[in-house]
Design an enzyme around this catalytic site. Structure first.
Site, mmCIF file in Angstrom:
data_model
loop_
_atom_site.group_PDB
_atom_site.id
_atom_site.type_symbol
_atom_site.label_atom_id
_atom_site.label_comp_id
_atom_site.label_asym_id
_atom_site.label_seq_id
_atom_site.Cartn_x
_atom_site.Cartn_y
_atom_site.Cartn_z
ATOM 1 N N CYS A 95 0.861 -1.183 0.000
ATOM 2 C CA CYS A 95 0.000 0.000 0.000
ATOM 3 C C CYS A 95 0.899 1.236 0.000
ATOM 4 C CB CYS A 95 -0.897 -0.007 1.232
ATOM 5 S SG CYS A 95 -1.834 1.532 1.419
ATOM 6 N N CYS A 118 -1.650 -11.468 -6.024
ATOM 7 C CA CYS A 118 -2.015 -12.503 -5.057
ATOM 8 C C CYS A 118 -1.975 -11.831 -3.684
ATOM 9 C CB CYS A 118 -1.002 -13.636 -5.169
ATOM 10 S SG CYS A 118 -1.417 -15.054 -4.166
#
Ligand code: FE
Length: 129
Positions: A95, A118
């Protein structure tokens, strides 16, 4: 969401221990255990650490791996980093806003983007549209 924690002890207070292990310590959740693995609703997957919008629901597909998988990200919000841990050369997805570990990106995706993000389910929250 509240401002991004500045210390690991603040992160520990905000996150569950599973979320902390993944987002802050780059661990991997046990496959097929994630709450969002089979979620098929329309909406936005956001960061469980900071609320940043990471993956649109129309990017989600079933990879059979046991982790939520996406064929694209909200590009500005997901940062990619080389990861040579565990004796492998991989691309880590994090992030951008809170630098939390989300999972990895592979180039063997089945859709036309060729991408397979993933992602640990517990690093995500879901906001229904
Ligand atoms: Fe975040």
């Amino acid at each position: 969401m509240n401002p991004i924690p500045k210390s690991e002890s603040e992160w520990k207070k905000r996150l569950s221990s599973e979320q902390y292990n993944v987002l802050r310590e780059k661990k991997t959740e046990i496959p097929f255990t994630g709450r969002l693995l089979h979620n098929k609703e329309n909406g936005m997957y956001t960061c469980a650490g900071c609320g940043s919008e990471l993956f649109p629901s129309n990017a989600k597909f079933d990879s059979g791996t046991g982790w939520p998988s996406f064929d694209k990200a909200n590009a500005g919000n997901v940062e990619l980093k080389k990861d040579f841990s565990h004796g492998m050369a991989r691309t880590e997805a994090i992030c951008r806003k809170c630098q939390g570990h989300l999972g990895h990106l592979f180039d063997d995706g089945p859709t036309k983007t060729g991408k397979r993000f993933c992602i640990n389910s517990c690093s995500l929250e879901f906001r229904k549209k």
